[in-house]
Every structure is written in C-alpha cells, then in structure tokens.
Design a protein around this motif. Sequence first.
Motif, short mmCIF file in Angstrom:
data_model
loop_
_atom_site.label_atom_id
_atom_site.label_comp_id
_atom_site.label_asym_id
_atom_site.label_seq_id
_atom_site.Cartn_x
_atom_site.Cartn_y
_atom_site.Cartn_z
N GLU A 199 59.08 11.54 -2.59
CA GLU A 199 59.79 10.62 -1.85
C GLU A 199 59.36 9.15 -2.04
O GLU A 199 59.99 8.29 -2.23
N GLU A 200 58.23 8.92 -2.19
CA GLU A 200 57.71 7.78 -2.56
C GLU A 200 57.69 7.49 -3.98
O GLU A 200 58.38 6.19 -4.16
N TYR A 201 57.63 8.19 -4.61
CA TYR A 201 58.04 8.03 -6.32
C TYR A 201 59.43 7.80 -6.57
O TYR A 201 59.65 6.41 -7.01
N GLU A 202 60.33 8.30 -5.60
CA GLU A 202 61.94 7.89 -6.02
C GLU A 202 61.91 6.35 -5.53
O GLU A 202 62.83 5.65 -5.81
N PRO B 215 59.64 0.71 -12.86
CA PRO B 215 59.16 2.25 -13.41
C PRO B 215 57.89 2.68 -12.73
O PRO B 215 56.96 1.73 -12.67
N VAL B 216 57.58 3.78 -12.40
CA VAL B 216 56.55 4.46 -11.79
C VAL B 216 55.65 5.01 -13.06
O VAL B 216 56.00 5.87 -13.32
N ILE B 217 54.49 4.44 -13.34
CA ILE B 217 53.53 5.03 -14.44
C ILE B 217 52.64 6.17 -13.75
O ILE B 217 51.82 5.78 -13.19
N LEU B 218 53.32 7.26 -14.00
CA LEU B 218 52.39 8.39 -13.26
C LEU B 218 51.93 9.33 -14.20
O LEU B 218 52.38 9.86 -15.13
N ALA B 219 50.31 9.26 -13.94
CA ALA B 219 49.72 10.14 -15.00
C ALA B 219 49.98 11.63 -15.17
O ALA B 219 50.30 12.10 -14.10
#
Length: 348
Positions: free
Chosen positions: A141-144, A151-155
Amino acid sequence: MTSGPERASTSRRAFLVLAGLAPLALGACSAEKKDTVEVTPSDAGFPKNITHRFGTTVLKTRPSRIVALGAAEAETLVSLGLVPLSRPTADTTAWYRAGLRILGPAETPQTYDDGRQLTASLFTELEPEAFLSVGNRLSREEYESLSALAPVILAPDSVAAEDWEPVTGFIADVTGLQDAAKPLVEEAREDISESVEDYPDLKGATALFVSASSASGSDLVLAVQDSAPAAFFASLGLSAAPGLSGLAKGLKPASSRFPQGMVYLPRSRAAELSADVLVVNVPSGDFNNYRANKALSRDFPDFGAGTVYVISGDEAVALQRQSMRGAQWAARNIVPELAKSVYKSRQA
C-alpha cells in the motif's frame, strides 16, 4: 529545496577524523590519506529497470532528489556524496552527522515519522525524483501510494539488506555513483580487515547479539543468522554461536520497527544463550545505570554462558544497521571490545 552537492568519495581522513566520530585514537590510521576526490555521477545505464517484489520500477534518468525510506539508505547516500531530501526521524549517528558536515548542504535534510504509514502526501512539497528503500519495511500500500508521486527504487530480494557491501553497490548503481563507491568500498574492506589483525583470538570465537530491557516482562530480541550483527561478526572471522538455529526455531519474528533477522526470545529463556561474547543492547537509561554501577541491574534476566558486553547508542546502531560508514565505525570501536570479551571468556 535542493538535494545538496552531488560530489562523492570524501577522503578517509576527512570522513573519520571529525570530532565525535571515533572515540578511539586514529593517528596511525589517518596519517597517510589522499585529498578529497570529486566524482561526476554517471548517466550510463539509464533508463534502468529494477525488478522487485512489487513489480518493476523504471528509472528514466539518474535521480538526485531522493527521499531515503530508511536510515541505512540515508547514511549510504551521504557516504556517496548525495544528500537525501528527507530521511526517517530515527536516531542519527556520529558518522552520518560527520558526513553531512563534510558535504555542507545548504539545507539539512528534512525528517519524517517512519512509525506511521507512508503516503505520497507527506512528500509532495519536496518534489522528489525518487524514493529509495532497501529491505522489506515498505508495504504494498505504501509502495503504490509513493509510486504515484515518484518512482520507488526498491531493492530486489537478492540485495542482502543486512550486508553493507551489496547495499552500497545497489545504491551506487541506481544513483550513477559507481565510480564514487569503488574506492570507498575498498577502503571499508581494508578497515574491517585491519581491525582484526591484532586480535587473532577473534577468529573462530562465537558471538550473539540480543536486545534487552529492565522493563518487567519484556521479551528479548535475538539476532539470528540473516541479521546485520551476524553478518558483521562473520566479516571479522567470528563463528555462529552453537545452537543458535535451534534456539531461534519457532520464535516469532520481531516487529518491523526492528531490523531484519530479529526474533522475540522469551525472557525466561535468557539462560539458554551461550557464546564467547553475548553482546547485549540496552536502552540508554539502563546503559547509564550500568556504567554507574558497573553491572546490569537485577531487573535484567540472568544471561547464559559467555562474557556479557553491554552496548547502547551508536554501538548498537552500528551492529544492527549495516551501512558502510557504520561498519567502519564498528571496526574501529567495537572490535577491540569484542576481543577483550573473548579473552575474558577463555580465561574464565
């Protein structure tokens, strides 16, 4: 609001000799240093696709206005010469503050409460170009929500969040700062390697990390094999404590406010802990009492076999949150204490 200068690769002397960064003497280690090196970020490799547990993030260009979604992310950005727009309000460390002083940003990074759910509305006014997160603290939910703003740079899961080296490599890659990172990573490896040269007894010794409090009935929080403390101990040549996997079997993972690789251990099982060194992290109030009385209060449980090494503050953060500069700080300041504890255990 600007993100601060985009220079990187500050010298080892400049970064580590700042007042308050390392309480131990640095003379010999800081005598032969190079001058500050300016590194130009690279746009090579962009656009870049990053596949992670929530899908794929597309970075069309190299981001510089970045919100750090974790303290380790913020520390790593600063060590590479890039000041984050914002970071969690969680404890700031000596090495992070030193890095900011060196970079001299026009504005100190803003902070936000990472104990609440993260939404795009918290960061709209900052106009970020990207958000940066390593590990699994971010919910879908936080990511969206954040992705609707930038853009969310998520490893990816392949980037071990408990190990400073892959974390540094990943962050350098997505910010175009690979050239800045290379000499810094080599320097950190060298510092860690050199830190154990005078302590051969550390090799093969065993260590455990556990958080505890004098609060009645509170559980212990034990670091297991996939944790940052375990990774750091392994980098020093220490071995896993015997029976750790069996001790941790069936235990509930600690809440997200703790670093990855932590589990709740019932207070009644404290006596089952066994290692050459039992590193016990305590709250600041308990630590002050410990220093005044030279012993933990009777409100703490009786720990098992091994020498108890009590820590708090930056020492605890350096072990639990493995950023590159934190690992170097630990190599200078924690390794000698681990060696003393191993010696005491073997003399007992």
